[in-house]
Write a protein that holds these residues in place. Structure first.
Motif, PDB file in Angstrom:
ATOM      1  N   ASP A  20       8.034  44.077  84.962  1.00 14.61           N
ATOM      2  CA  ASP A  20       8.095  45.293  85.764  1.00 14.61           C
ATOM      3  C   ASP A  20       7.892  45.036  87.257  1.00 14.61           C
ATOM      4  O   ASP A  20       8.046  45.941  88.068  1.00 14.61           O
ATOM      5  N   GLU A  21       7.540  43.806  87.628  1.00 17.11           N
ATOM      6  CA  GLU A  21       7.341  43.472  89.042  1.00 17.11           C
ATOM      7  C   GLU A  21       8.638  43.081  89.748  1.00 17.11           C
ATOM      8  O   GLU A  21       8.637  42.837  90.953  1.00 17.11           O
ATOM      9  N   LEU A  22       9.751  43.023  89.017  1.00 18.91           N
ATOM     10  CA  LEU A  22      11.001  42.557  89.596  1.00 18.91           C
ATOM     11  C   LEU A  22      11.395  43.339  90.846  1.00 18.91           C
ATOM     12  O   LEU A  22      11.651  42.756  91.903  1.00 18.91           O
ATOM     13  N   ALA A  23      11.436  44.639  90.774  1.00 17.65           N
ATOM     14  CA  ALA A  23      11.848  45.451  91.924  1.00 17.65           C
ATOM     15  C   ALA A  23      10.916  45.228  93.114  1.00 17.65           C
ATOM     16  O   ALA A  23      11.380  45.105  94.256  1.00 17.65           O
ATOM     17  N   ALA A  24       9.616  45.159  92.859  1.00 18.26           N
ATOM     18  CA  ALA A  24       8.650  44.942  93.943  1.00 18.26           C
ATOM     19  C   ALA A  24       8.854  43.574  94.591  1.00 18.26           C
ATOM     20  O   ALA A  24       8.746  43.435  95.817  1.00 18.26           O
ATOM     21  N   LYS A  25       9.163  42.568  93.796  1.00 19.17           N
ATOM     22  CA  LYS A  25       9.418  41.220  94.343  1.00 19.17           C
ATOM     23  C   LYS A  25      10.648  41.228  95.238  1.00 19.17           C
ATOM     24  O   LYS A  25      10.641  40.657  96.321  1.00 19.17           O
ATOM     25  N   VAL A  26      11.713  41.877  94.787  1.00 25.66           N
ATOM     26  CA  VAL A  26      12.937  41.939  95.584  1.00 25.66           C
ATOM     27  C   VAL A  26      12.671  42.696  96.884  1.00 25.66           C
ATOM     28  O   VAL A  26      13.123  42.286  97.954  1.00 25.66           O
ATOM     29  N   ALA A  27      11.906  43.773  96.811  1.00 29.78           N
ATOM     30  CA  ALA A  27      11.610  44.584  97.999  1.00 29.78           C
ATOM     31  C   ALA A  27      10.803  43.807  99.033  1.00 29.78           C
ATOM     32  O   ALA A  27      10.865  44.119 100.227  1.00 29.78           O
ATOM     33  N   LYS A  28      10.058  42.786  98.611  1.00 24.31           N
ATOM     34  CA  LYS A  28       9.229  42.001  99.538  1.00 24.31           C
ATOM     35  C   LYS A  28       9.949  40.776 100.097  1.00 24.31           C
ATOM     36  O   LYS A  28       9.427  40.104 100.973  1.00 24.31           O
ATOM     37  N   LEU A  29      11.150  40.487  99.616  1.00 28.66           N
ATOM     38  CA  LEU A  29      11.887  39.334 100.132  1.00 28.66           C
ATOM     39  C   LEU A  29      12.238  39.545 101.600  1.00 28.66           C
ATOM     40  O   LEU A  29      12.531  40.665 102.017  1.00 28.66           O
TER      41      LEU A  29
END
Length: 175
Positions: A20-29
Motif C-alpha cells: 500500500d506504500e507504492l503510491a506514496a513512494k512514487v509521490a516522493k520521487l
C-alpha cells in the motif's frame, strides 16, 4: 529515444513488497525520475487500479512510467526481456553480455544491468560486483541503468552508467 520521454537518471522498480506504500513512494520521487511498474503477482483488477493511481501521480510529477509484464495503456514505454522500440521508451533487463548484445540489436533505448550488488529482491543471486559489471558494460552502445543493491551513493562510484534503479533505496533516499 523519444524527446517527450528523456531517460531519467533515477528509477524506482516496483514489486509487491511495496504494498500500500507504492503510491506514496512514487509521490516522493524527485521530479524527472522514472518508475518501472512490475507488480507481476498482483491480481489483474487490483493491478489496473494501482497502475492508474501511479500514472496520475507520475503525470503530475513529470515522472516517466514504464510497464513491465502484461501491457496496460497509458505508460510512457515498456520494460522486459522481449521489449522492442515502440512509440515510447523501451528498456530491457540485462544480466550477461549476450543479453546486452541482444538488447542493442533490438534497438531499445536503454538497459537495466543487474544485479550489481546483493539485493533483497533476489536473495542468493550472485551479484556482478564492480569488476564483472564494468566488463559487462564495456563497449555498450546503449545507456546503462545499474540495478541491484543500488543507492545514490553507490551509483556515483560506478563509471559509465546513465542512471540507477532500486526498490529499497527509496526508503532512505535523501536528494
Amino acid at each position: 529515444m523519444d524527446r517527450r520521454h528523456p531517460l531519467p537518471r533515477r528509477w524506482l522498480m516496483t514489486d509487491e513488497r511495496l504494498g500500500d506504500e507504492l503510491a506514496a513512494k512514487v509521490a516522493k520521487l524527485p521530479r524527472g525520475s522514472g518508475v518501472v511498474f512490475r507488480q507481476y503477482a498482483t491480481p489483474k483488477g487490483k493491478r489496473r487500479r494501482m497502475f492508474a493511481q501511479v500514472r496520475r501521480i507520475a503525470r503530475a510529477r513529470r515522472i516517466t512510467l514504464l510497464i513491465a509484464g502484461p501491457f496496460l495503456p497509458g505508460a510512457d514505454g515498456v520494460h522486459g526481456k522481449k521489449a522492442k522500440k515502440n512509440n515510447g521508451l523501451a528498456t530491457r533487463p540485462v544480466h550477461s553480455v549476450r543479453e546486452r548484445i541482444a538488447a542493442e540489436r533490438a534497438g531499445v533505448d536503454a538497459t537495466f544491468v543487474s544485479p550489481v550488488f546483493a539485493t533483497r529482491s533476489h536473495p542468493g543471486a550472485r551479484p556482478l560486483g564492480r569488476i564483472r559489471f564494468a566488463l559487462l558494460i564495456r563497449g555498450a552502445r546503449l545507456p546503462v541503468i545499474a540495478l541491484g543493491g543500488m543507492t545514490e551513493r553507490r551509483a556515483r562510484t560506478l563509471p559509465g552508467i546513465a542512471g540507477w534503479a532500486a526498490i529499497d533505496a527509496w526508503s532512505e533516499f535523501r536528494p
